[in-house]
Design an enzyme around this catalytic site. Structure first.
Site, PDB file in Angstrom:
ATOM      1  N   GLN A   1      -8.035   9.041  12.364  1.00 46.18           N
ATOM      2  CA  GLN A   1      -8.362   9.932  11.251  1.00 46.18           C
ATOM      3  C   GLN A   1      -8.236  11.400  11.655  1.00 46.18           C
ATOM      4  O   GLN A   1      -8.067  11.722  12.818  1.00 46.18           O
ATOM      5  CB  GLN A   1      -9.794   9.652  10.812  1.00 46.18           C
ATOM      6  CG  GLN A   1     -10.033   8.219  10.381  1.00 46.18           C
ATOM      7  CD  GLN A   1      -9.398   7.932   9.058  1.00 46.18           C
ATOM      8  OE1 GLN A   1      -9.773   8.484   8.036  1.00 46.18           O
ATOM      9  NE2 GLN A   1      -8.390   7.075   9.057  1.00 46.18           N
TER      10      GLN A   1
ATOM     11  N   GLN B   1     -11.623   2.127  11.475  1.00 47.96           N
ATOM     12  CA  GLN B   1     -11.686   3.419  12.144  1.00 47.96           C
ATOM     13  C   GLN B   1     -13.059   4.058  11.993  1.00 47.96           C
ATOM     14  O   GLN B   1     -13.769   3.792  11.045  1.00 47.96           O
ATOM     15  CB  GLN B   1     -10.647   4.375  11.546  1.00 47.96           C
ATOM     16  CG  GLN B   1      -9.255   3.828  11.515  1.00 47.96           C
ATOM     17  CD  GLN B   1      -8.779   3.614  10.116  1.00 47.96           C
ATOM     18  OE1 GLN B   1      -9.134   4.355   9.221  1.00 47.96           O
ATOM     19  NE2 GLN B   1      -7.965   2.599   9.914  1.00 47.96           N
TER      20      GLN B   1
ATOM     21  N   LYS C   1      -7.297  13.523  -6.885  1.00 47.03           N
ATOM     22  CA  LYS C   1      -6.767  12.171  -6.699  1.00 47.03           C
ATOM     23  C   LYS C   1      -7.903  11.211  -6.403  1.00 47.03           C
ATOM     24  O   LYS C   1      -8.982  11.628  -5.992  1.00 47.03           O
ATOM     25  CB  LYS C   1      -5.770  12.161  -5.545  1.00 47.03           C
ATOM     26  CG  LYS C   1      -5.242  10.785  -5.213  1.00 47.03           C
ATOM     27  CD  LYS C   1      -3.900  10.785  -4.529  1.00 47.03           C
ATOM     28  CE  LYS C   1      -3.439   9.358  -4.397  1.00 47.03           C
ATOM     29  NZ  LYS C   1      -2.940   9.035  -3.106  1.00 47.03           N
TER      30      LYS C   1
ATOM     31  N   HIS D   1       0.816  -1.209   0.000  1.00 48.52           N
ATOM     32  CA  HIS D   1       0.000   0.000   0.000  1.00 48.52           C
ATOM     33  C   HIS D   1       0.855   1.267   0.000  1.00 48.52           C
ATOM     34  O   HIS D   1       0.553   2.228  -0.694  1.00 48.52           O
ATOM     35  CB  HIS D   1      -0.895  -0.030   1.243  1.00 48.52           C
ATOM     36  CG  HIS D   1      -1.930   1.030   1.272  1.00 48.52           C
ATOM     37  ND1 HIS D   1      -3.086   0.958   0.542  1.00 48.52           N
ATOM     38  CD2 HIS D   1      -1.976   2.208   1.942  1.00 48.52           C
ATOM     39  CE1 HIS D   1      -3.811   2.036   0.757  1.00 48.52           C
ATOM     40  NE2 HIS D   1      -3.161   2.808   1.606  1.00 48.52           N
TER      41      HIS D   1
ATOM     42  N   HIS E   1     -10.864   2.280  -0.773  1.00 46.62           N
ATOM     43  CA  HIS E   1     -11.059   1.868   0.617  1.00 46.62           C
ATOM     44  C   HIS E   1     -11.865   0.572   0.613  1.00 46.62           C
ATOM     45  O   HIS E   1     -12.913   0.473   1.240  1.00 46.62           O
ATOM     46  CB  HIS E   1     -11.747   2.972   1.438  1.00 46.62           C
ATOM     47  CG  HIS E   1     -11.014   3.271   2.701  1.00 46.62           C
ATOM     48  ND1 HIS E   1     -11.624   3.685   3.847  1.00 46.62           N
ATOM     49  CD2 HIS E   1      -9.691   3.196   2.999  1.00 46.62           C
ATOM     50  CE1 HIS E   1     -10.703   3.856   4.794  1.00 46.62           C
ATOM     51  NE2 HIS E   1      -9.534   3.572   4.299  1.00 46.62           N
TER      52      HIS E   1
ATOM     53  N   ARG F   1      -8.522  14.807   2.567  1.00 46.63           N
ATOM     54  CA  ARG F   1      -7.280  15.325   3.165  1.00 46.63           C
ATOM     55  C   ARG F   1      -6.150  15.353   2.145  1.00 46.63           C
ATOM     56  O   ARG F   1      -5.355  16.286   2.119  1.00 46.63           O
ATOM     57  CB  ARG F   1      -6.866  14.477   4.374  1.00 46.63           C
ATOM     58  CG  ARG F   1      -7.667  14.760   5.624  1.00 46.63           C
ATOM     59  CD  ARG F   1      -7.021  14.161   6.859  1.00 46.63           C
ATOM     60  NE  ARG F   1      -6.888  12.712   6.804  1.00 46.63           N
ATOM     61  CZ  ARG F   1      -7.890  11.848   7.005  1.00 46.63           C
ATOM     62  NH1 ARG F   1      -9.090  12.288   7.290  1.00 46.63           N
ATOM     63  NH2 ARG F   1      -7.681  10.552   6.930  1.00 46.63           N
ATOM     64  N   ASP F   2      -6.097  14.326   1.289  1.00 49.02           N
ATOM     65  CA  ASP F   2      -5.047  14.304   0.274  1.00 49.02           C
ATOM     66  C   ASP F   2      -5.133  15.536  -0.615  1.00 49.02           C
ATOM     67  O   ASP F   2      -4.126  16.028  -1.118  1.00 49.02           O
ATOM     68  CB  ASP F   2      -5.182  13.053  -0.611  1.00 49.02           C
ATOM     69  CG  ASP F   2      -4.402  11.873  -0.042  1.00 49.02           C
ATOM     70  OD1 ASP F   2      -3.429  12.113   0.694  1.00 49.02           O
ATOM     71  OD2 ASP F   2      -4.773  10.723  -0.342  1.00 49.02           O
TER      72      ASP F   2
HETATM   73  N1  LIG Z   1      -1.886   4.092 -10.309  1.00 54.38           N
HETATM   74  C1  LIG Z   1      -1.159   5.190 -10.148  1.00 54.38           C
HETATM   75  N2  LIG Z   1      -0.951   6.020 -11.141  1.00 54.38           N
HETATM   76  C2  LIG Z   1      -0.258   7.140 -10.969  1.00 54.38           C
HETATM   77  N3  LIG Z   1       0.241   7.533  -9.812  1.00 54.38           N
HETATM   78  C3  LIG Z   1       0.060   6.751  -8.783  1.00 54.38           C
HETATM   79  C4  LIG Z   1      -0.651   5.550  -8.902  1.00 54.38           C
HETATM   80  N4  LIG Z   1      -0.727   4.970  -7.723  1.00 54.38           N
HETATM   81  C5  LIG Z   1      -0.090   5.782  -6.889  1.00 54.38           C
HETATM   82  N5  LIG Z   1       0.378   6.884  -7.521  1.00 54.38           N
HETATM   83  C6  LIG Z   1       1.042   7.997  -6.903  1.00 54.38           C
HETATM   84  O1  LIG Z   1       1.917   7.560  -5.929  1.00 54.38           O
HETATM   85  C7  LIG Z   1       1.901   8.435  -4.802  1.00 54.38           C
HETATM   86  C8  LIG Z   1       1.656   7.711  -3.528  1.00 54.38           C
HETATM   87  O2  LIG Z   1       0.320   7.321  -3.475  1.00 54.38           O
HETATM   88  P1  LIG Z   1      -0.416   6.935  -2.143  1.00 54.38           P
HETATM   89  O3  LIG Z   1       0.475   6.126  -1.309  1.00 54.38           O
HETATM   90  O4  LIG Z   1      -1.722   6.361  -2.514  1.00 54.38           O
HETATM   91  O5  LIG Z   1      -0.654   8.333  -1.456  1.00 54.38           O
HETATM   92  P2  LIG Z   1      -1.082   8.543   0.043  1.00 54.38           P
HETATM   93  O6  LIG Z   1       0.154   8.462   0.809  1.00 54.38           O
HETATM   94  O7  LIG Z   1      -1.665   9.900   0.025  1.00 54.38           O
HETATM   95  O8  LIG Z   1      -2.044   7.459   0.374  1.00 54.38           O
HETATM   96  C9  LIG Z   1       0.840   9.454  -5.072  1.00 54.38           C
HETATM   97  O9  LIG Z   1       1.433  10.611  -5.563  1.00 54.38           O
HETATM   98  C10 LIG Z   1       0.034   8.837  -6.148  1.00 54.38           C
HETATM   99  O10 LIG Z   1      -0.553   9.850  -6.917  1.00 54.38           O
HETATM  100 MG   LIG Z   2      -1.642  11.232   1.290  1.00 57.56          MG
END
Ligand SMILES: Nc1ncnc2c1ncn2[C@@H]1O[C@H](COP(=O)(O)OP(=O)(O)O)[C@@H](O)[C@H]1O
Ligand SMILES: [Mg+2]
Lengths: 233, 80, 743, 80
Positions: free
Chosen positions: C312, C238, C89, C47, C93, C114-115
């Site tokens: 959260q 949560q 974005k 993740h 979930h 939040r993102d």
């Molecule tokens: N399928 C995807 N295509 C393009 N960018 C991605 C993809 N999956 C993740 N990213 C990018 O990788 C980064 C980390 O994502 P993520 O871990 O989901 O963010 P967060 O920490 O906010 O949960 C983000 O900038 C996201 O936009």
């Molecule tokens: Mg984030």
């Protein structure tokens, strides 16, 4: 002419009310934080919609304790125009400025949709330009808009012309099907005895511009402007 | 010191939640239920103080905030 | 909870392989302690680390003249002119929503909001893409009720309208639903903030809700398959507090109008751990953090819990030294906790202290840049060939086509979704020009004449049958929806929902889908600016269809020139644009599933060059006001697209009379329900006919006039005919009926 | 026959309502409250039947409908 738009923690239609007042109706508007205890300098008060305090406990219950509500009571007591929209209506009920209470919608679902309103009185500062019998297309958006009052109160509201809006069909019939939440006697909005305090569940600020699908809500704000103008504000 | 507050809808006030739960129970095949009313239930932890004092305070809390007496009744239980 | 001794066995329980554990020991030069093991396990989880997907995500085009922020931040950002930008974005979930549908979906919305506002943007709209199991599966109704109420509960309370989305149903989601939430916000260029911890000596500040034992192991849960034991992991769900998030949103935006801060990031998955290490990583710095200063909701929390909690409604801020009081004043005004918990250091180490002792000490790079990256083996599944075989001639022809037509239009997948979006406040903020129900939602941007169009799409049956083509179609279709609204697609975000990446067949699906998507993005010149990967969508070894959901964002320079999908007036002429793309394509079609119980064949072919020209033409026609409606053919083919243009109108249904658009004689059911890519149903005033035809020519788009709007019936001459009002009713009631929900 | 069902949030689960009510009580000047947790409370009227039978049915109702055992605990009281 200056209108106050109250802001509580969790208010979220404050910007919409401000926009409708300022950019549609052309009224000078200002946000007033709930911790303020004076409304000096304002000619009208808008208690906007939202989820004050998350609607926790009961809608409007926690907001009624804010300092600004003391000022609203004084302002209303002196005959100043006050409108509560959606959560604002719920706050006015909880604060005792209007009679009755809100319970959860009969459907147990939040409902966001256009509804039709039959206007019943032009005695309030916000309906002066809406002839009784008019039908308005206005959206609702709430989870607890099911108006409740005991029979005696309902009777007296009707007797004294305090029912301002009822939910109706597009052609003006007051039917159960036209009632989006189960409100007693299809009540969508009421005023106090003096007529200067209006509470309504539907959102006139959301339909004050034709591009949004209806302009009917604008009449509420235009009425307010005329009312204030007539009084030299 | 613990206290419990029960807030229930007054008789005569419609209870859509109770009604829906009743219907769902029947739907689930859980029979024998004639009526359901839904209320609120609050558990409070209080600083140690006299029971009367505590009750007085909670009465005030209920009247001013925790219950809306237009539609609700309340009941206070103080423990321990 | 208490500290536990660390061993390879314990590491395995944390989802770390033997090799990964060895790698940790090498990077640290010692054994990790329990807290450190927890930190590695969440940061190296699928993740957070994207270890199985990273090398494939690189194939996406991510640059373009409008891109102000591509992937790598909390949300992507695109310039829309006049000093404004959109930030957006999408995130999944899925697992939490299956376990606790209301709170799972609610906190999904909270997280994506939040993102977006952590970038400085005020959220103005959300979309949700939902996938459930069969409508008659015993759990589906409960899940639909809970998920929809949860999205409504959070979004409505915080005051961000949910203006669109999709809901579909398939057996493959019976044990693993998908809940993908998208949010878009508006930001002025000079107010954009990023998650970076620069400036040695700057204070690290914690704001928002207190920390409890919420969702510990949430991130590793999202990276593990479901099994019977999932029940035991339950308490990690949560509870969302949208009221607090509303305060947090207002307080953060107020703070961002000052210049007191350096960087800010939400605490999402892996909470304090990921926010602190990621911010330091982006800046090439380190930090020192004192856990005793973290506001705590529960007693006796140990460092492991404090670092891994997913409570959260919290954010981490790096402020300028000396400006702490300004930050404090703003958050106190909004009744939120605020605490300086540490400072930025220059040595690239993340140091965590608790009760006067150092409880974790890890090089920032070890958790980020040096995290494992896998090129996992991929192999085309053996079943793919048999899946793709389909002999249309062998399908029994239905005797009553009108009945099949009504059945398709009223199955929950196609039926009116008003039951869902009526529960979402979709009008708040008074920007929504096109309410839910059209191909794309359209919002105005106050203070400008501009409009934003958005659509979220994926046909997972197509992806199952051919992930490469299915991926292309997801991009094309979402872009086409936006173009049908008259907007230019300017960028997208995605949510890639797949099964277990350790299986070569799943990895093949994943890489094929990405390659298809990337190819379509390039052809349409649409960059990918953010996204999310959700693997391990399996229950007891049974995987979902590959589901790469795409959310497309489009821009209208003049919002008043937007289009809707429904017919406007009786007498208007109906055309098919791209009529030469019509063909018999039943593979993966709704008709095949609903009427013949099959998911088989190959998805309809795509011609990317044609797609690009078609969409350019649609935008030109909208901008020159040549058409009164536009709606693309998708699920259910020509007959269903026509029916939708007739009955989705907010003012009530209207009929239409058209000819069978297929030139050759083919079976009537095929003509009605065959699914084609690159074909759009347009309507225009009779007097505008010639101008419209002339406008199509430079784009080399084949136009065929098929009929006229009006009458009581929807009539495909010589093929089938239904009463518009009857169909309207069946369509309106189909969703609640099909799911056994109260109306 | 009457029964009462109490549904409360599990220990450690965030209670946003309780938090907000607690803050408001303090604000009202009603001191001495250390914690507030809010739950649901249902009053059921049942057809006359054995207590054990009734309890069994209500247990099932709680598990399948009235409580979400992921985050909530429930307690059943049967009267009379
Ligand atoms: N399928 C995807 N295509 C393009 N960018 C991605 C993809 N999956 C993740 N990213 C990018 O990788 C980064 C980390 O994502 P993520 O871990 O989901 O963010 P967060 O920490 O906010 O949960 C983000 O900038 C996201 O936009
Ligand atoms: Mg984030």
């Amino acid at each position: 002419m200056k209108a106050a738009v109250l802001v509580f923690p969790g208010s979220n239609c404050d910007h919409d009310a401000y926009h409708a007042l300022k950019y549609v109706a052309g009224v000078d508007a200002e946000f007033v934080w709930h911790k303020q205890s004076s409304l000096a300098g304002f000619d009208a008060v808008v208690v906007p919609g939202g989820f004050t305090y998350g609607d926790y406990l009961r809608t409007g219950a926690l907001a009624k304790l804010s300092p600004v509500m003391g000022a609203v009571k004084r302002f209303a007591g002196e005959g100043g125009p006050v409108i509560g929209i959606c959560n604002g209506f719920q706050i006015l009920l909880e604060a005792g400025l209007l009679p009755g209470a809100m319970i959860v919608n009969g459907s147990l679902h939040f409902v966001c949709d256009y509804v039709y309103l039959a206007a019943e009185t032009s005695r309030t500062p916000f309906t002066g330009r809406i002839p009784p019998g008019s039908i308005l297309k206005v959206p609702v958006a709430h989870y607890q808009g099911n108006y409740f009052a005991d029979e005696k109160t309902l009777f007296s509201l009707e007797e004294r012309g305090q029912v301002v809006f009822r939910y109706c069909t597009p052609d003006g019939r007051i039917t159960e099907d036209a009632n989006p939440n189960g409100s007693a006697r299809n009540i969508a909005g009421i005023c106090n005895e003096a007529g200067n305090v209006l509470g309504m569940m539907p959102h006139p600020e959301r339909c004050a511009e034709a591009v949004l699908g209806s302009e009917d809500g604008r009449q509420v704000f235009d009425s307010m402007v005329s009312w204030l103008k007539e009084r030299g504000k | 010191m613990k206290a419990k507050i029960f807030v229930t809808l007054k008789k005569g006030v419609l209870d859509p939640q109770g009604k829906a739960i009743h219907a769902s129970l029947t739907h689930l095949g859980i029979g024998g239920v004639e009526d359901v009313r839904v209320g609120k239930f609050m558990e409070l932890t209080l600083k140690e103080t006299g029971r009367d004092e505590a009750r007085m305070r909670l009465e005030e809390a209920c009247r001013r905030l925790l219950a809306n007496t237009v539609i609700e009744d309340y009941r206070i239980e103080i423990e321990g | 909870m208490r500290e536990m001794p660390v061993s390879p066995e314990r590491a395995r329980e944390h989802g770390l392989s033997g090799e990964e554990f060895e790698r940790i020991r090498t990077l640290l030069g010692r054994d990790p302690n329990f807290t450190e093991l927890g930190i590695f396990s969440v940061m190296w989880s699928e993740h957070c680390s994207y270890k199985s997907s990273r090398i494939h995500l690189k194939k996406f085009p991510t640059r373009g003249p409008r891109v102000l922020q591509g992937p790598g931040e909390n949300a992507g950002i695109l310039d829309i002119g006049e000093g404004l930008a959109v930030s957006f974005k999408m995130e999944s979930h899925n697992h939490p929503s299956y376990i606790e549908p209301y709170q799972g979906a609610a906190t999904g919305v909270g997280g994506i909001l939040r993102d977006v506002f952590t970038m400085g943007a005020r959220p103005i709209a959300s979309l949700d893409s939902l996938r459930f199991g069969r409508p008659d599966h015993p759990r589906t109704r409960y899940l639909v009720n809970g998920v929809v109420a949860g999205i409504a509960g959070y979004g409505n309370c915080i005051g961000v309208p949910t203006v669109g989305g999709e809901v579909s149903f398939d057996e493959c989601y019976d044990g693993n639903i998908l809940v993908n939430a998208f949010t878009l916000g508006i930001v002025r260029h000079e107010r954009i903030w990023r998650g970076t911890a620069s400036g040695v000596g700057n204070p690290v500040i914690y704001v928002g809700s207190k920390t409890g034992r919420d969702g510990i192991h949430g991130a590793t849960m999202a990276s593990g398959e479901f099994d019977e034991k999932s029940e035991e992991k339950r308490p990690t769900v949560q509870v969302g507090d949208p009221f607090t998030e509303k305060l947090l949103l207002e307080a953060c935006l107020e703070l961002m109008r000052t210049d007191a801060i350096v960087g800010i990031q939400d605490m999402g998955a892996a909470g304090l751990t990921s926010s602190s290490f990621e911010m330091a990583s982006r800046a090439g710095t380190g930090f020192l953090m004192d856990l005793d200063r973290v506001p705590q909701r529960e007693e006796g929390m140990i460092p492991y819990e404090l670092m891994l909690s997913e409570s959260q409604e919290r954010m981490l801020i790096v402020a300028k030294k000396g400006r702490e009081d300004e930050v404090r004043a703003i958050f106190e005004k909004w009744d939120l906790d605020v605490s300086v918990i540490g400072e930025v250091t220059g040595d690239g180490m993340g140091r965590v202290q608790w009760r006067g002792e150092t409880v974790a000490e890890i090089p920032v790079a070890a958790l980020t840049d040096q995290a494992p990256v896998y090129d996992r083996p991929s192999a085309r599944p053996a079943v793919q060939d048999s899946l793709q075989s389909l002999d249309p001639a062998g399908l029994p022809a239905p005797s009553d086509l009108a009945e099949v037509w009504v059945r398709l239009m009223s199955c929950p997948e196609m039926a009116d979704k008003k039951w869902v979006f009526r529960q979402y406040d979709h009008m708040i903020r008074t920007n929504t020009l096109v309410l839910p129900g059209s191909d794309a939602a359209v919002l105005r941007v106050k203070g400008t004449g501009k409009g934003i169009a958005m659509s979220v799409d994926c046909n997972s049956r197509y992806c199952r049958l051919d992930p490469f083509v299915g991926g292309m179609i997801a991009v094309c279709e979402s872009a086409r929806n936006v173009s049908c609204a008259g907007a230019e697609p300017i960028g997208l975000t995605d949510c890639l929902n797949f099964g277990n990446p350790e299986k070569p067949e799943i990895m093949w699906q994943f890489r094929s889908a990405i390659e298809g998507m990337a190819k379509a993005c390039e052809a349409l010149s649409v960059p990918v600016v953010s996204g999310n990967v959700s693997f391990y969508n399996e229950t007891m070894g049974k995987g979902i269809h590959p589901t790469p959901t795409v959310a497309m964002v489009g821009l209208l320079e003049d919002a008043s020139r937007h289009l809707v999908q429904w017919f406007d007036a009786e007498g208007d002429r109906i055309f098919l644009a791209g009529a030469d793309r019509l063909g018999v394509h039943l593979g993966g079609s709704l008709y095949l599933r609903e009427a013949h119980g099959k998911v088989a064949g190959t998805p309809p072919p795509v011609d990317l060059d044609h797609e690009r020209r078609l969409q350019e033409f649609l935008r030109a026609a909208a901008s020159d006001r040549l058409v009164s409606s536009a709606h693309d053919l998708s699920e259910g083919g020509f007959a269903c697209a026509l029916a939708e243009s007739c009955i989705t109108r907010p003012d009530g249904a209207v009929g239409a009379r058209v000819v069978n658009p297929f030139a050759e004689a083919i079976r009537a059911d095929f003509a009605m329900f065959s699914e084609c890519q690159g074909v759009v149903l347009l309507s225009c005033r009779p007097a505008g006919r010639d101008a419209l035809l002339a406008a199509a020519r430079p784009f080399r788009i084949t136009m065929v006039e098929v009929g006229v709007v009006g009458g009581e019936h929807i009539d495909i001459e010589g093929v089938a005919r239904v009463g518009a009002a009857d169909l309207h009713k069946a369509w309106r009631e189909g969703f609640a009926k099909g799911l056994g929900l109260d109306g």
